[in-house]
Motif scaffolding. Sequence first.
Motif: not given
Length: 183
Positions: A77-88, A66-75
Motif C-alpha cells: 500500500g502507498h500509505m504515509i503516517y504522520n505520528h507527530k500530529n496524532s491525537i490519541g 527522513d523525518i522523525k515521526g513520519i512513517e512510509y508504508r511500502t508493503d
Amino acid sequence: MNKNRIIGISIVVLIMGILLIVANLYIDYNLRKYSVYYAHNMAHKEGTHPEMAMVLENYDLVYEPDIKGIEYRTDGGHMIYNHKNSIGNLVPTITFNRTHEKGQYSYYDNINVNYEFDESFTLIYSRDKSKSLDRMNPKTINQKALYKDIYKNFGFLVEANVNRKPRINLQKQFNKKYYKRFN
C-alpha cells in the motif's frame, strides 16, 4: 555478400529496437520521478492539486524525506503516517489506492474523519466515523481548511520534490499526458 548484408541490416535493426525500448523506458521513468516538478509547472484548474496527486501516485520514485515521526508504508500500500500530529490513536494518514480504475486518494485526519478524492485530488466525499458511516456532501466541508490541514501534515512531500529539476526536461510530454486530468 548477400548473407553479410542481411546480417548487418539485422544487427542495425536490433540495435535501433533496443535503443527505442531504452528511450521509452527512460521517458516513463523521467515523467514519474520528476512528476511533482512537472505538475507544479503545469497550468491546472482551481480546486485540483496535481502536486499532491503526483507525490502519492509516484510514491515509489519521488524523494521521501527522513523525518522523525513520519512513517512510509511500502508493503503493498502507498500509505504515509504522520505520528507527530496524532491525537490519541488517531494518526493523520494519506494514501493512494491503485485498485480503483482511475486511482483514488484518501486522507484520514486526527479527528476520525475520512476524506476521499478523485484522480485530480478533488474532494468527492467524506465520512465522519465518530458520528456515522454515511457519506457527507463535499459542499458541506470547508475545503480550504481541509487542504490546509493536508498540506500541514504532508506538504513536506511536495516541498521536497517540487524543486528537483530533471536533467532532461519533458514538461511538454507531461502536459500532453496529464493536462486533461487536471483541467
